[in-house]
Design an enzyme around this catalytic site. Sequence first.
Site, PDB file in Angstrom:
ATOM      1  N   ARG A 184     -12.585  21.906 -31.050  1.00 56.14           N
ATOM      2  CA  ARG A 184     -11.480  22.602 -29.488  1.00 56.14           C
ATOM      3  C   ARG A 184     -10.585  22.629 -30.216  1.00 56.14           C
ATOM      4  O   ARG A 184      -9.382  23.656 -30.506  1.00 56.14           O
ATOM      5  CB  ARG A 184     -11.474  22.085 -28.594  1.00 56.14           C
ATOM      6  CG  ARG A 184     -12.691  23.877 -27.305  1.00 56.14           C
ATOM      7  CD  ARG A 184     -12.544  22.918 -25.894  1.00 56.14           C
ATOM      8  NE  ARG A 184     -14.051  22.737 -25.607  1.00 56.14           N
ATOM      9  CZ  ARG A 184     -14.770  22.155 -24.546  1.00 56.14           C
ATOM     10  NH1 ARG A 184     -14.042  21.153 -24.376  1.00 56.14           N
ATOM     11  NH2 ARG A 184     -15.483  22.649 -24.600  1.00 56.14           N
ATOM     12  N   GLU A 199     -17.043  26.883 -26.636  1.00 56.09           N
ATOM     13  CA  GLU A 199     -16.543  26.110 -26.485  1.00 56.09           C
ATOM     14  C   GLU A 199     -15.394  25.784 -24.095  1.00 56.09           C
ATOM     15  O   GLU A 199     -14.519  25.546 -24.956  1.00 56.09           O
ATOM     16  CB  GLU A 199     -15.309  26.123 -26.978  1.00 56.09           C
ATOM     17  CG  GLU A 199     -16.224  26.456 -28.929  1.00 56.09           C
ATOM     18  CD  GLU A 199     -16.394  24.969 -29.706  1.00 56.09           C
ATOM     19  OE1 GLU A 199     -16.090  23.570 -28.985  1.00 56.09           O
ATOM     20  OE2 GLU A 199     -17.151  24.832 -30.579  1.00 56.09           O
TER      21      GLU A 199
HETATM   22  C1  LIG Z   1     -21.166  34.229 -30.639  1.00 57.65           C
HETATM   23  C2  LIG Z   1     -21.092  32.804 -29.607  1.00 57.65           C
HETATM   24  C3  LIG Z   1     -21.229  31.493 -30.507  1.00 57.65           C
HETATM   25  C4  LIG Z   1     -21.927  30.731 -29.638  1.00 57.65           C
HETATM   26  N1  LIG Z   1     -22.438  29.385 -30.320  1.00 57.65           N
HETATM   27  C5  LIG Z   1     -22.950  27.555 -29.310  1.00 57.65           C
HETATM   28  C6  LIG Z   1     -23.358  26.942 -30.492  1.00 57.65           C
HETATM   29  O1  LIG Z   1     -23.138  27.295 -31.897  1.00 57.65           O
HETATM   30  N2  LIG Z   1     -23.735  25.926 -29.489  1.00 57.65           N
HETATM   31  C7  LIG Z   1     -23.617  25.877 -28.208  1.00 57.65           C
HETATM   32  O2  LIG Z   1     -24.439  25.085 -27.809  1.00 57.65           O
HETATM   33  N3  LIG Z   1     -23.671  27.571 -27.372  1.00 57.65           N
HETATM   34  C8  LIG Z   1     -22.354  28.261 -28.151  1.00 57.65           C
HETATM   35  N4  LIG Z   1     -22.487  29.359 -27.576  1.00 57.65           N
HETATM   36  C9  LIG Z   1     -22.519  29.494 -26.332  1.00 57.65           C
HETATM   37  C10 LIG Z   1     -21.220  29.601 -24.933  1.00 57.65           C
HETATM   38  O3  LIG Z   1     -20.697  28.095 -25.428  1.00 57.65           O
HETATM   39  C11 LIG Z   1     -21.364  29.575 -23.936  1.00 57.65           C
HETATM   40  O4  LIG Z   1     -21.731  31.294 -23.340  1.00 57.65           O
HETATM   41  C12 LIG Z   1     -20.130  28.783 -22.960  1.00 57.65           C
HETATM   42  O5  LIG Z   1     -20.562  27.781 -22.638  1.00 57.65           O
HETATM   43  C13 LIG Z   1     -20.567  29.713 -22.102  1.00 57.65           C
HETATM   44  O6  LIG Z   1     -21.935  29.510 -21.064  1.00 57.65           O
HETATM   45  P1  LIG Z   1     -22.361  31.333 -20.581  1.00 57.65           P
HETATM   46  O7  LIG Z   1     -22.577  32.410 -22.098  1.00 57.65           O
HETATM   47  O8  LIG Z   1     -24.564  31.255 -19.844  1.00 57.65           O
HETATM   48  O9  LIG Z   1     -22.005  31.806 -19.178  1.00 57.65           O
HETATM   49  P2  LIG Z   1     -22.393  31.217 -17.980  1.00 57.65           P
HETATM   50  O10 LIG Z   1     -22.034  30.063 -17.700  1.00 57.65           O
HETATM   51  O11 LIG Z   1     -22.835  31.900 -16.979  1.00 57.65           O
HETATM   52  O12 LIG Z   1     -20.206  31.711 -16.933  1.00 57.65           O
HETATM   53  C14 LIG Z   1     -20.117  33.509 -16.870  1.00 57.65           C
HETATM   54  C15 LIG Z   1     -19.052  33.139 -16.100  1.00 57.65           C
HETATM   55  O13 LIG Z   1     -18.945  32.652 -14.835  1.00 57.65           O
HETATM   56  C16 LIG Z   1     -17.877  31.177 -15.035  1.00 57.65           C
HETATM   57  N5  LIG Z   1     -18.201  30.344 -14.682  1.00 57.65           N
HETATM   58  C17 LIG Z   1     -19.411  30.083 -14.571  1.00 57.65           C
HETATM   59  N6  LIG Z   1     -18.593  28.971 -13.520  1.00 57.65           N
HETATM   60  C18 LIG Z   1     -17.774  28.826 -13.473  1.00 57.65           C
HETATM   61  C19 LIG Z   1     -17.369  28.311 -12.250  1.00 57.65           C
HETATM   62  N7  LIG Z   1     -17.610  26.789 -11.347  1.00 57.65           N
HETATM   63  N8  LIG Z   1     -16.345  28.460 -11.233  1.00 57.65           N
HETATM   64  C20 LIG Z   1     -14.947  29.663 -12.119  1.00 57.65           C
HETATM   65  N9  LIG Z   1     -15.610  30.147 -13.055  1.00 57.65           N
HETATM   66  C21 LIG Z   1     -16.836  30.140 -13.338  1.00 57.65           C
HETATM   67  C22 LIG Z   1     -17.182  31.612 -16.601  1.00 57.65           C
HETATM   68  O14 LIG Z   1     -16.799  31.202 -17.036  1.00 57.65           O
HETATM   69  C23 LIG Z   1     -18.208  32.958 -17.321  1.00 57.65           C
HETATM   70  O15 LIG Z   1     -16.304  33.521 -17.143  1.00 57.65           O
HETATM   71  C24 LIG Z   1     -21.885  30.791 -28.070  1.00 57.65           C
HETATM   72  C25 LIG Z   1     -21.776  31.688 -27.390  1.00 57.65           C
HETATM   73  C26 LIG Z   1     -21.535  33.119 -28.998  1.00 57.65           C
HETATM   74  C27 LIG Z   1     -20.646  33.778 -27.631  1.00 57.65           C
END
Ligand SMILES: Cc1cc2nc3c(=O)[nH]c(=O)nc-3n(C[C@H](O)[C@H](O)[C@H](O)COP(=O)(O)OP(=O)(O)OC[C@H]3O[C@@H](n4cnc5c(N)ncnc54)[C@H](O)[C@@H]3O)c2cc1C
Length: 387
Positions: free
Chosen positions: A246, A366
């Site tokens: 980060r 991240e």
């Molecule tokens: C292009 C790209 C590259 C990536 N590369 C990697 C990688 O190399 N390795 C890896 O491990 N991951 C990777 N990621 C994954 C990324 O870290 C996740 O997408 C991220 O952590 C969010 O998880 P999610 O998409 O499942 O969303 P979710 O966790 O389902 O969240 C959806 C929404 O709900 C909100 N939310 C969730 N929990 C809460 C809460 N307790 N309170 C309030 N709001 C909440 C979130 O903020 C978000 O707005 C990548 C993602 C992208 C798009």
Amino acid sequence: MGTPLDLLDVDASLSEEERQIRAVVRRLVDDRVRPHVAGWYEDGDVPARELAREFGRLGLLGMHLTGYGCAGSSMVAYGLACLELEAGDSGVRSLVSVQGSLAMHAVWRFGGEEHKQRWLPAMAAGEAIGCFGLTEPDHGSDPASMTTRARRDGDDWILDGAKMWITNAPIADVGVIWARTDEGVRGFLVPMDTPGVTAREIRRKMSLRASVTGEIALDGVRLPADALLPGAVGLRAPLSCLTEARQGIVWGALGAARDCLETALSYAGTRTQFGRPLAGFQLTQAKLADMAVEWNKGLLLALHLGRLADAGTLRPDQVSVGKLNNVREALAIARQCRTILGANGVSGEYPVMRHANNLESVLTYEGTSEIHQLVVGQRLTGLSAFG
Ligand SMILES: Cc1cc2nc3c(=O)[nH]c(=O)nc-3n(C[C@H](O)[C@H](O)[C@H](O)COP(=O)(O)OP(=O)(O)OC[C@H]3O[C@@H](n4cnc5c(N)ncnc54)[C@H](O)[C@@H]3O)c2cc1C
């Protein structure tokens, strides 16, 4: 910095070495990224392996790590490199972040001596590509609920599960894969050609198109006992890698924003409407001034956090402040710059919409902006509002 945008002369507080590293990376981006990136983005196809070798030759991969072929530079120098890379494209900076701060950092910090000798020099040179598999199809912000499992079978480990949205997975030689065991979450070094591992590219992304992203299926993957990273015990281990990465994002997002601002400034200076350049309208100047002020505040924040990191006192919640602010402001700047370009703002002939689209991913990966708000909220109130 070193440009009209450096309203506060922050440039003057950088060391000569930091300025030199920045200049070298800026040149590389001008030569190797800028001329091609719009095409990579449009085609959703980036020569990541070739770029990794070039970045490796310049010492950019794992540049803040020491030994094993790594450059051992300061976090501020690493941050400046990230800023310049992301001024080219967030996807290109992601390649360097995932390789250096996630995959290499995990091996460097938690691996045994043999792991380090085997992987770090090759990864620093860009000859071997790493990925970092934490997110799963059903578990993103809440990795503690992960269902990928590693169980003992004699001395071996057997891994079953799936990882999703993993940067570089389809081109990686090795994956740092996080899995639940009887002793809690542990990290494994998984050669990506191990039987039972399949990595499929995620297509049709509308963001970070100049970055390779994939999903990983782990189906009865048999690994020797020494695939386990001995120092990585519990969820703290992958989270500490994310804190590291980060810090690059705190700087990197400012690079994307700078490129948007420079494009908007130049466009507003030459595009004429109502008989005068757009830059001569008060409303345009108000937009430019507000954006430049936010950009400079973001730069001061990045530099402050970088100096804390170099002094060894940086806390993860402080990194959350930086990631939350700088990505959010960079995205706001990109969107505002787009308005200054009018219809040309939506064209791939200009970098602004590409940066804005990329920053949507940066806002989410991240740790989403909401999760960083919760980290800061917890620091302020002493109460965890996650669950
Ligand atoms: C292009 C790209 C590259 C990536 N590369 C990697 C990688 O190399 N390795 C890896 O491990 N991951 C990777 N990621 C994954 C990324 O870290 C996740 O997408 C991220 O952590 C969010 O998880 P999610 O998409 O499942 O969303 P979710 O966790 O389902 O969240 C959806 C929404 O709900 C909100 N939310 C969730 N929990 C809460 C809460 N307790 N309170 C309030 N709001 C909440 C979130 O903020 C978000 O707005 C990548 C993602 C992208 C798009």
